[in-house]
Design a protein around this motif. Structure first.
Motif, mmCIF file in Angstrom:
data_model
loop_
_atom_site.group_PDB
_atom_site.id
_atom_site.type_symbol
_atom_site.label_atom_id
_atom_site.label_comp_id
_atom_site.label_asym_id
_atom_site.label_seq_id
_atom_site.Cartn_x
_atom_site.Cartn_y
_atom_site.Cartn_z
ATOM 1 N N ASP A 142 31.761 25.690 7.080
ATOM 2 C CA ASP A 142 33.134 25.257 6.892
ATOM 3 C C ASP A 142 33.265 23.750 7.048
ATOM 4 O O ASP A 142 32.497 23.113 7.778
ATOM 5 N N TYR A 143 34.278 23.193 6.380
ATOM 6 C CA TYR A 143 34.596 21.780 6.559
ATOM 7 C C TYR A 143 36.057 21.635 6.943
ATOM 8 O O TYR A 143 36.895 22.483 6.615
ATOM 9 N N GLY A 144 36.371 20.551 7.635
ATOM 10 C CA GLY A 144 37.738 20.294 8.046
ATOM 11 C C GLY A 144 38.454 19.423 7.035
ATOM 12 O O GLY A 144 37.882 18.491 6.469
ATOM 13 N N SER A 145 39.729 19.723 6.805
ATOM 14 C CA SER A 145 40.524 18.973 5.843
ATOM 15 C C SER A 145 41.949 18.843 6.351
ATOM 16 O O SER A 145 42.454 19.738 7.025
ATOM 17 N N MET A 172 20.593 23.143 2.907
ATOM 18 C CA MET A 172 21.012 24.240 3.775
ATOM 19 C C MET A 172 22.303 24.889 3.260
ATOM 20 O O MET A 172 22.425 26.117 3.200
ATOM 21 N N VAL A 173 23.277 24.062 2.869
ATOM 22 C CA VAL A 173 24.549 24.595 2.372
ATOM 23 C C VAL A 173 24.349 25.290 1.028
ATOM 24 O O VAL A 173 24.949 26.336 0.755
ATOM 25 N N ARG A 174 23.510 24.716 0.190
ATOM 26 C CA ARG A 174 23.243 25.328 -1.123
ATOM 27 C C ARG A 174 22.590 26.702 -0.975
ATOM 28 O O ARG A 174 22.840 27.610 -1.784
ATOM 29 N N ALA A 175 21.787 26.859 0.051
ATOM 30 C CA ALA A 175 21.082 28.126 0.264
ATOM 31 C C ALA A 175 21.979 29.200 0.868
ATOM 32 O O ALA A 175 21.617 30.391 0.862
ATOM 33 N N ALA A 176 23.145 28.794 1.384
ATOM 34 C CA ALA A 176 24.048 29.768 2.025
ATOM 35 C C ALA A 176 25.478 29.493 1.604
ATOM 36 O O ALA A 176 26.299 28.985 2.385
#
Length: 327
Positions: free
Chosen positions: A162-165, A153-157
């Motif tokens: 977003d991710y938290g850091s 899913m992430v690779r397609a978009a």
């Protein structure tokens, strides 16, 4: 007799060497026996209540029962951990002021490039104490049902999720960076002041991904606030055998978070050995091992100083190489 050989002189040399060795052997335990002669400070670079602080208090309580002096935890926050590292590095090298830190210690020179000290050269590990995985947490509102589907899913978009850091070389950001570098995925980074606010936004569905240590990450998943799609360790964690590893979902890498005790690099060997002996003693007790397990630790360790130094050096090389391009 070969020319120039003087048996009397050789005998004298052998005697002197033997006497010197005997004196060294006698002095070795004597030096260790005088330690500690006052309370030992265990300095933690993070706020009270976090996983590193909790681990330090487990060790301090146990060591206080086997050493002739109490062991006191002291929190010194700031500078991504450099404030505490500098404080210990500049302390007298007598074993009475120690640093308790985790994997983030390996990236201090990258995160704080103009620091007043070199934390890798000026601090020596006494022992590696534990290893635990990070947990890959995905928000409940993300449609993916498992780790492999999330990667697709992430690779397609690219850039949509977003991710938290926590930034600044924290383990949450380190795990996310390794994940993205390994997979080639593109995600937006949302910085937070700590893991707790990042997890709150994850639970609210405002971000898609957070990496957290096993202690709190598994609690988050089991409380229904997010889903645990993977652990970063080479094997499945005994604390969560139902959660696959990174490699099982297609992430060709691994990461364990370690915790360790450091002393000023000039600390005498007898004191280092005395500290290590005390740490080994408490780490082998069932009560302490149980406490580590409750904190999500997979491996309870007490590596000797020489082995610990090699362990840290390998991680420093790995993480500095990974993070340098990100500066």
């Amino acid at each position: 007799m070969p020319p120039g050989r003087d048996p009397c002189r050789e005998d004298d040399t052998v005697k002197r060497l033997a006497l010197g060795l005997a004196a060294l052997l006698l002095a070795w335990p004597a030096a260790a026996q005088t330690f500690p002669d006052r309370p030992v400070r265990l300095v933690v670079p993070f706020a009270p209540g976090g996983a590193t602080d909790v681990g330090a208090r487990v060790l301090a309580e146990a060591l206080g029962q086997v050493l002739p002096q109490p062991v006191v935890v002291e929190n010194r926050q700031g500078g991504a951990g450099m404030v505490a590292a500098e404080f210990v590095a500049r302390a007298p090298a007598d074993g009475h002021t120690l640093l308790f830190n985790n994997t983030s210690h390996a990236v201090l020179r990258v995160v704080v490039p103009n620091a007043p000290i070199d934390p890798i050269r000026q601090l020596a590990p006494v022992a590696i104490l534990s290893e635990m995985p990070m947990v890959m947490l995905v928000a409940n509102n993300v449609p993916a049902q498992d780790g492999r589907e999330f990667l697709r899913m992430v690779r397609a978009a690219p850039g949509k999720f977003d991710y938290g850091s926590t930034g600044g070389g924290g383990t949450l950001g380190m795990a996310a960076l390794l994940f993205l570098r390994t997979t080639g995925l593109e995600m937006g980074e949302i910085p937070y002041r700590g893991g707790a606010p990042a997890t709150l936004d994850l639970a609210a569905g405002r971000i898609a991904l957070v990496y957290d240590i096993a202690l709190t990450g598994l609690q988050t998943a089991r409380g229904g606030q997010a889903r645990a799609f993977a652990v970063t360790s080479p094997q499945r964690s005994p604390a969560a055998l139902e959660v696959p590893t990174w490699r099982e979902i297609g992430v060709d890498s691994e990461m364990v978070v370690w915790q360790a005790v450091f002393a000023p690099a000039a600390t005498p060997a007898p004191v280092m050995q005395a500290l290590h002996a005390a740490i080994t003693r408490v780490q082998q007790t069932e009560s302490v091992r149980k406490k580590w397990t409750e904190l999500g630790v997979d491996r309870v360790l007490a590596t000797p100083p020489e082995e610990a130094a090699q362990y840290v050096a390998r991680d420093v090389q790995r993480w500095e190489g990974l993070m340098q391009p990100a500066r």
